[in-house]
Scaffold this active site. Structure first.
Site, PDB file in Angstrom:
ATOM      1  N   ASP A  75       0.851  -1.195   0.000  1.00 35.17           N
ATOM      2  CA  ASP A  75       0.000   0.000   0.000  1.00 35.17           C
ATOM      3  C   ASP A  75       0.885   1.244   0.000  1.00 35.17           C
ATOM      4  O   ASP A  75       2.065   1.198   0.390  1.00 35.17           O
ATOM      5  CB  ASP A  75      -0.951   0.000   1.190  1.00 35.17           C
ATOM      6  CG  ASP A  75      -0.241   0.223   2.515  1.00 35.17           C
ATOM      7  OD1 ASP A  75       0.682  -0.573   2.819  1.00 35.17           O
ATOM      8  OD2 ASP A  75      -0.580   1.174   3.244  1.00 35.17           O
ATOM      9  N   GLU A  94      -0.240  -0.432   5.845  1.00 30.09           N
ATOM     10  CA  GLU A  94       0.786   0.156   6.702  1.00 30.09           C
ATOM     11  C   GLU A  94       0.704   1.682   6.709  1.00 30.09           C
ATOM     12  O   GLU A  94       0.824   2.315   7.753  1.00 30.09           O
ATOM     13  CB  GLU A  94       2.170  -0.313   6.238  1.00 30.09           C
ATOM     14  CG  GLU A  94       3.300  -0.027   7.222  1.00 30.09           C
ATOM     15  CD  GLU A  94       3.888   1.368   7.099  1.00 30.09           C
ATOM     16  OE1 GLU A  94       4.574   1.811   8.044  1.00 30.09           O
ATOM     17  OE2 GLU A  94       3.665   2.034   6.056  1.00 30.09           O
TER      18      GLU A  94
END
Length: 459
Positions: A96, A158
């Protein structure tokens, strides 16, 4: 030992893969994998997770699955067993990315990998998709000669900090069992200087509200004695830094020192984009300020905007404060100290209300185990320079979660994210030589950890 135990020339193997690495990084960057459905379709993250799953299977990890976490993100989890009692290494990364922000500030499309002046530009090219590629290069270079067990974990939330992977660690610790953990989400202090991160600062944020009046009043009729909430807020915020720019919170130690790699002040100015003639804040060294001491940042203020503002005294004002906490300082005690400071220092008996946000613990890695020794040798061989140690001002909550469930494991933080990458900012980029050399170092490290000894004389 594998049937063919001849040492692998990992430097040549990885160099030959670099065109493929660029192509794969371009494919991965093309996914706008921001874990926030308000900004980008969920399918972007799903597509990135599936891409990572296929890539690690192709790199020799036979059992790779997608596991949905409590925040809705997909964690890519895989494993390959060790041979003949060799240790197991957990390789971490995340797919991500941060939102691109104002696209007009980018010199090229954020989600298209673009080469300029020898660097590869694109959101996530360094943080952290470049580290995904680093792991893939190392695993492919070793192939069937790999003796150590490998677990891979690539998380999907994250950057949003919503805790999906940390919850999975708590729920299913068996997925993460390893002797050595490589967190692939930091980088060298500069291009070509091998560095591992040994400390992370924690976090203790608050939002402070200041109220003084029942409502707005005319500044001409009441200005002077009428207590201005915005002025009161500005005054209490000013007490959080001294004249030198050091963070000074009552009851919080701000005198810690740093004994690792230093951070050259001129290099920091360039890395941070400090304007000509503007001084750096703080009385200590740059390394102490960013890695060893608490740091208070005002993230935002709620008050009347300049455009449209009236000749009125503000009855209330608010600010969100970010307190970075160094190792050795308890984040709860730091937050308590910040709250007490704000309540005690607000002037004129104005009414402060402090809302606490979640805290995050700092982290300090142990550096005296066999894994660190093997990694130090591998990094020096790959780069031709001794390994240094640095800290990081940011937080990676996963480190503490893993330390709790794997108390005997060594945890190391490294990667491709050197300062010129400008992670989280417009025009994020990665130096391909960092991907290549870090992959060489990781492959040599895996060889050494297995006891196979990497006799690659050309490395």
């Amino acid at each position: 030992m594998p049937a063919d135990s001849r040492p692998v020339d990992v430097r040549s193997a990885i160099a030959s893969q670099m065109p493929r690495a660029k192509s794969e990084l371009a494919e991965l960057v093309r996914f706008a994998s921001v874990h926030d459905p308000r900004q980008f379709p969920v399918e972007e993250c799903t597509g990135a997770a599936q891409w990572v799953q296929r890539a690690f299977v192709d790199a020799g990890i036979p059992d790779v699955q997608l596991i949905e976490t409590v925040d809705g993100s997909l964690a890519v989890v895989g494993s390959r067993p060790a041979r003949a009692g060799a240790p197991t290494v957990l390789l971490h990364s995340h797919y991500d990315v941060q939102p691109p922000g104002d696209r007009t500030l980018w010199n090229s499309e954020p989600f298209e990998l673009t080469e300029r002046d020898g660097r590869w530009y694109g959101r996530g090219s360094a943080d952290c998709k470049g580290n995904v590629i680093m792991h893939l290069l190392a695993l492919r270079a070793l192939g069937e000669s790999l003796d150590v067990g490998v677990r891979i974990i690539c998380e999907g939330s994250e950057e949003m900090g919503t805790g999906g992977l940390e919850a999975l660690v708590e729920q299913r610790p068996e997925l993460f069992v390893a002797d050595m953990v490589v967190i692939g989400d930091t980088g060298n202090t500069k291009v070509g200087s091998p560095t591992v991160t040994t400390t992370l600062r924690g976090i203790a944020n608050v939002v402070v509200h200041v109220e003084t009046l029942a409502g707005e009043v005319h500044s001409g009729m009441y200005g002077g004695p009428a207590p201005d909430a915005l002025a009161a807020l500005v005054q209490v915020l000013s007490t959080l830094r001294n004249e030198q720019g050091d963070t000074v919170v009552d009851g919080l130690d701000g005198t810690q020192t740093w004994d690792g790699v230093q951070y050259d002040a001129e290099q920091f100015r360039a890395d941070a984009g400090v304007l000509d003639g503007v001084g750096l804040a703080g009385s200590g060294s740059v390394a102490e300020a960013v890695w060893a001491r608490p740091a208070l940042t005002i993230l935002g203020i709620d008050c009347p905007p300049v455009v449209g503002s009236a000749a009125a005294i503000s009855p209330r004002a608010s600010a969100r404060l970010n307190l970075r906490v160094p190792p050795g300082t308890d984040p709860q005690r730091a937050q308590d100290a910040l709250v007490a400071h704000l309540e005690a220092r607000t002037p004129w008996n104005a009414r402060p209300t402090v809302e606490r946000e979640a805290i995050g613990s700092p982290f300090r890695a142990g550096t005296d185990g066999p894994g660190y020794a093997a990694l130090s040798e591998a990094l020096e061989e790959a780069f031709g320079h001794p390994m240094g140690t640095a800290g990081q001002g940011g937080s990676i909550p996963l480190c503490n979660a893993l330390a709790q469930v794997l108390p005997d494991a060594e945890i190391v933080l490294m990667g491709v994210e050197e300062p010129r990458c400008r992670i989280h900012a417009p025009n994020e980029s990665v130096d391909p030589s960092e991907i290549e050399k870090m992959a060489v170092a990781e492959a040599l490290f895996l060889q050494r950890l297995a006891g196979s000894g990497s006799e690659d004389s050309d490395s």
